[in-house]
Motif scaffolding. Structure first.
Motif, PDB file in Angstrom:
ATOM      1  N   VAL A   1      -2.142  -4.160  -3.186  1.00 33.83           N
ATOM      2  CA  VAL A   1      -0.821  -4.492  -3.293  1.00 33.83           C
ATOM      3  C   VAL A   1       0.106  -3.201  -3.542  1.00 33.83           C
ATOM      4  CG1 VAL A   1      -1.133  -6.579  -4.842  1.00 33.83           C
ATOM      5  CG2 VAL A   1      -1.710  -4.275  -5.842  1.00 33.83           C
ATOM      6  N   MET A   2      -0.536  -2.263  -3.143  1.00 32.23           N
ATOM      7  CA  MET A   2      -0.243  -1.005  -3.047  1.00 32.23           C
ATOM      8  C   MET A   2      -0.316   0.393  -1.940  1.00 32.23           C
ATOM      9  SD  MET A   2       0.384   2.032  -6.923  1.00 32.23           S
ATOM     10  CE  MET A   2       0.171   3.599  -6.510  1.00 32.23           C
ATOM     11  N   VAL A   3      -0.245   1.213  -1.515  1.00 27.43           N
ATOM     12  CA  VAL A   3      -0.227   2.304  -0.529  1.00 27.43           C
ATOM     13  C   VAL A   3      -0.181   3.117  -0.840  1.00 27.43           C
ATOM     14  CG1 VAL A   3      -0.495   0.309   1.492  1.00 27.43           C
ATOM     15  CG2 VAL A   3       1.433   1.884   0.986  1.00 27.43           C
ATOM     16  N   GLU A   4      -1.385   4.180  -0.300  1.00 30.68           N
ATOM     17  CA  GLU A   4      -0.585   5.213  -0.784  1.00 30.68           C
ATOM     18  C   GLU A   4      -0.960   6.341   0.910  1.00 30.68           C
ATOM     19  OE1 GLU A   4      -0.567   9.631  -2.076  1.00 30.68           O
ATOM     20  OE2 GLU A   4      -0.554   7.864  -3.377  1.00 30.68           O
ATOM     21  N   ILE A   5      -0.290   7.108   1.305  1.00 38.71           N
ATOM     22  CA  ILE A   5       0.139   8.322   2.131  1.00 38.71           C
ATOM     23  C   ILE A   5      -0.647   9.304   1.251  1.00 38.71           C
ATOM     24  CG2 ILE A   5       1.543  10.100   3.602  1.00 38.71           C
ATOM     25  CD1 ILE A   5       2.973   6.988   3.906  1.00 38.71           C
ATOM     26  N   GLY A   6      -1.246   9.772   1.258  1.00 43.08           N
ATOM     27  CA  GLY A   6      -2.397  10.628   1.124  1.00 43.08           C
ATOM     28  C   GLY A   6      -3.926  11.062   0.476  1.00 43.08           C
ATOM     29  N   ASN A   7      -4.455  11.941  -0.689  1.00 45.88           N
ATOM     30  CA  ASN A   7      -5.597  12.221  -0.902  1.00 45.88           C
ATOM     31  C   ASN A   7      -6.660  12.683   0.159  1.00 45.88           C
ATOM     32  OD1 ASN A   7      -5.090  10.629  -3.081  1.00 45.88           O
ATOM     33  ND2 ASN A   7      -5.483   8.851  -2.401  1.00 45.88           N
ATOM     34  N   TYR A   8      -5.578  13.629   0.603  1.00 38.87           N
ATOM     35  CA  TYR A   8      -5.376  14.398   1.512  1.00 38.87           C
ATOM     36  C   TYR A   8      -6.928  15.428   1.752  1.00 38.87           C
ATOM     37  CZ  TYR A   8      -0.764  13.965   1.927  1.00 38.87           C
ATOM     38  OH  TYR A   8       0.774  13.335   1.999  1.00 38.87           O
ATOM     39  N   ASP A   9      -8.277  15.362   0.404  1.00 38.58           N
ATOM     40  CA  ASP A   9      -8.697  16.329   0.283  1.00 38.58           C
ATOM     41  C   ASP A   9     -10.192  16.393   1.147  1.00 38.58           C
ATOM     42  OD1 ASP A   9      -8.695  17.315  -2.246  1.00 38.58           O
ATOM     43  OD2 ASP A   9      -9.355  15.703  -3.677  1.00 38.58           O
ATOM     44  N   SER A  10     -10.201  15.731   2.074  1.00 41.09           N
ATOM     45  CA  SER A  10     -11.778  15.650   3.491  1.00 41.09           C
ATOM     46  C   SER A  10     -10.706  15.728   4.225  1.00 41.09           C
ATOM     47  CB  SER A  10     -11.591  13.836   3.534  1.00 41.09           C
ATOM     48  OG  SER A  10     -11.144  12.784   3.658  1.00 41.09           O
TER      49      SER A  10
ATOM     50  N   ARG B   1       8.974   0.891   6.908  1.00 40.94           N
ATOM     51  CA  ARG B   1       9.246  -0.407   8.230  1.00 40.94           C
ATOM     52  C   ARG B   1       8.632  -1.217   8.161  1.00 40.94           C
ATOM     53  NH1 ARG B   1       8.121  -1.333  13.131  1.00 40.94           N
ATOM     54  NH2 ARG B   1       7.111  -0.359  13.338  1.00 40.94           N
ATOM     55  N   ILE B   2       7.336  -0.899   8.464  1.00 44.67           N
ATOM     56  CA  ILE B   2       6.001  -1.803   8.201  1.00 44.67           C
ATOM     57  C   ILE B   2       6.119  -2.783   7.259  1.00 44.67           C
ATOM     58  CG2 ILE B   2       3.865  -2.220   8.912  1.00 44.67           C
ATOM     59  CD1 ILE B   2       3.787   0.329  10.510  1.00 44.67           C
ATOM     60  N   LEU B   3       6.550  -2.129   5.923  1.00 42.90           N
ATOM     61  CA  LEU B   3       5.799  -2.700   4.852  1.00 42.90           C
ATOM     62  C   LEU B   3       7.315  -2.691   3.514  1.00 42.90           C
ATOM     63  CD1 LEU B   3       2.347  -1.759   4.279  1.00 42.90           C
ATOM     64  CD2 LEU B   3       2.936  -4.901   4.804  1.00 42.90           C
ATOM     65  N   PRO B   4       8.008  -2.989   3.679  1.00 42.12           N
ATOM     66  CA  PRO B   4       9.938  -2.527   2.771  1.00 42.12           C
ATOM     67  C   PRO B   4       9.323  -2.614   1.508  1.00 42.12           C
ATOM     68  CG  PRO B   4       9.701  -4.553   4.889  1.00 42.12           C
ATOM     69  CD  PRO B   4       8.600  -3.940   5.079  1.00 42.12           C
ATOM     70  N   SER B   5       8.423  -3.909   1.470  1.00 44.07           N
ATOM     71  CA  SER B   5       8.508  -4.438  -0.241  1.00 44.07           C
ATOM     72  C   SER B   5       7.592  -4.216  -0.602  1.00 44.07           C
ATOM     73  CB  SER B   5       8.317  -6.102  -0.219  1.00 44.07           C
ATOM     74  OG  SER B   5       9.497  -6.743   0.889  1.00 44.07           O
ATOM     75  N   VAL B   6       6.127  -3.273  -0.152  1.00 41.60           N
ATOM     76  CA  VAL B   6       5.178  -2.608  -0.935  1.00 41.60           C
ATOM     77  C   VAL B   6       4.814  -1.550  -1.772  1.00 41.60           C
ATOM     78  CG1 VAL B   6       2.120  -2.882  -0.855  1.00 41.60           C
ATOM     79  CG2 VAL B   6       3.348  -4.152   0.809  1.00 41.60           C
ATOM     80  N   ALA B   7       4.912  -1.829  -2.564  1.00 42.79           N
ATOM     81  CA  ALA B   7       4.914  -0.301  -3.287  1.00 42.79           C
ATOM     82  C   ALA B   7       4.565   1.077  -3.108  1.00 42.79           C
ATOM     83  CB  ALA B   7       4.027  -0.682  -4.880  1.00 42.79           C
ATOM     84  N   LEU B   8       4.978   1.970  -2.493  1.00 38.20           N
ATOM     85  CA  LEU B   8       4.261   3.143  -1.539  1.00 38.20           C
ATOM     86  C   LEU B   8       4.292   3.842  -3.156  1.00 38.20           C
ATOM     87  CD1 LEU B   8       3.931   4.592   1.035  1.00 38.20           C
ATOM     88  CD2 LEU B   8       6.433   4.981   1.217  1.00 38.20           C
ATOM     89  N   SER B   9       3.352   5.355  -2.147  1.00 39.55           N
ATOM     90  CA  SER B   9       2.509   6.170  -3.393  1.00 39.55           C
ATOM     91  C   SER B   9       2.803   7.496  -2.494  1.00 39.55           C
ATOM     92  CB  SER B   9       1.288   6.172  -3.887  1.00 39.55           C
ATOM     93  OG  SER B   9       1.381   7.578  -4.701  1.00 39.55           O
ATOM     94  N   VAL B  10       3.129   8.402  -2.114  1.00 43.73           N
ATOM     95  CA  VAL B  10       3.222   9.553  -1.412  1.00 43.73           C
ATOM     96  C   VAL B  10       2.894  11.168  -1.857  1.00 43.73           C
ATOM     97  CG1 VAL B  10       4.322  10.670   0.990  1.00 43.73           C
ATOM     98  CG2 VAL B  10       4.442   8.861   0.178  1.00 43.73           C
ATOM     99  N   THR B  11       1.400  11.535  -1.186  1.00 48.50           N
ATOM    100  CA  THR B  11       1.340  12.894  -1.930  1.00 48.50           C
ATOM    101  C   THR B  11       1.749  13.686  -1.010  1.00 48.50           C
ATOM    102  OG1 THR B  11      -0.887  12.128  -2.758  1.00 48.50           O
ATOM    103  CG2 THR B  11      -0.889  14.094  -2.160  1.00 48.50           C
TER     104      THR B  11
END
Length: 304
Positions: A133-142, A164-174
């Motif tokens: 129910v939420m997507v995150e661009i990030g957690n780049y450690d690896s 554009r793909i998921l306009p209604s889904v909660a988005l977090s960005v690191t």
């Protein structure tokens, strides 16, 4: 919400302290088809928007605690342990790799909001379909371990494509810690303009404190605390402080301006689920979070 757009039948009325996500998820279609009738699409969008509001609620209340298993962690046993620890320890969210099978595993173990992390926008829809129910661009450690870094342009393009793909889904960005602090602030402002719902900070996984004990814990968290302080004063959306945090420094993140904290290796590197639960509980207690039942909709009921 206008009843002309979405009129549920029958009404869903939640009891006090009842987690609404299972009820909402059960109302969502198993597959979002953009070729169906407009009414079906409107209903789906409305349901996703309602879910998004609930997912972001703890951030807006400045009390979110997200436990992170790792963007490239596909070990089912470890992911299951991390999810269980988040569930039992008092976290508000759990973050796992963007894999549909892992999402199904996580949602079978908890009713906490499940976030998935990736650096490929095209990977998100299948995970959302599976129950994220939420997507995150990030957690780049690896990726840092492999010598890879991400430019502001790359992150902005990923954000635009994901919206554009998921306009209604909660988005977090690191925002990468590899950028200078002024550049982190600038990128955060641009991400807010592009529609990100949350900005996540990081501080460098491999920082080596020169002091031991509490002083070392504070020293290790200083970069991400500084980013949270600076970014939270530049944007209006919630900021999640992540990377190198502990029960000592998590409260400092909230004081610095963060709306929540993200904790990864302090939990997912432990070898025992009991120890993981204890660590999550310690951090939750430091943030004065209540038990899981009190984390969701404590004000009576919610009508959808």
């Amino acid at each position: 919400m206008s009843s002309s757009i979405f009129t549920p039948a029958p009404q869903t009325i939640l009891k006090p302290n009842q987690n609404p996500l299972p009820q909402i998820k059960s109302s969502l279609p198993n597959r979002v088809s953009f070729g169906k009738k407009r009414t079906s699409f409107s209903r789906t969008r409305a349901l996703l928007s309602t879910t998004k509001e609930i997912v972001l609620k703890d951030f807006h209340q400045r009390r979110a605690l997200k436990i992170i298993s790792g963007l490239q962690n596909l070990d089912r046993d470890n992911v299951a342990a991390v999810v269980t620890a988040a569930d039992k320890g008092g976290a508000t969210h759990v973050d796992i790799a963007c894999d549909p099978d892992l999402v199904k595993l996580a949602t079978s173990l908890t009713s906490l909001p499940v976030c998935v992390s990736a650096v490929d926008a095209a990977a998100f829809p299948a995970a959302v379909e599976a129950g994220a129910v939420m997507v995150e661009i990030g957690n780049y450690d690896s990726f840092y371990e492999m010598g890879l870094t991400f430019s502001p342009e790359q992150i902005l393009n990923l954000t635009k494509e994901t919206k554009r793909i998921l306009p209604s889904v909660a988005l977090s960005v690191t925002v990468p810690h590899t950028l200078s602090l002024p550049d982190q602030v600038k990128l955060a402002e641009q991400l807010e303009q592009e529609g990100a719902d949350i900005i996540q900070t990081e501080g460098g996984k491999f920082s080596s404190p020169s002091k031991a004990g509490v002083l070392g814990l504070i020293e290790k968290a200083t970069p991400t605390l500084a980013a949270a302080y600076s970014i939270s004063r530049a944007v209006r959306i919630p900021v999640m402080c992540s990377s190198g945090l502990s029960s000592v420094t998590a409260p400092m993140a909230i004081t610095a301006g963060a709306s929540g904290v993200g904790v990864g290796s302090a939990v997912n590197k432990l070898n025992d689920v009991v120890a993981m639960i204890a660590e999550v509980k310690s951090i939750a207690d430091s943030l004065a979070l209540s038990t899981r039942e009190g984390n969701v909709l404590r004000e009576g009921s919610l009508r959808l």
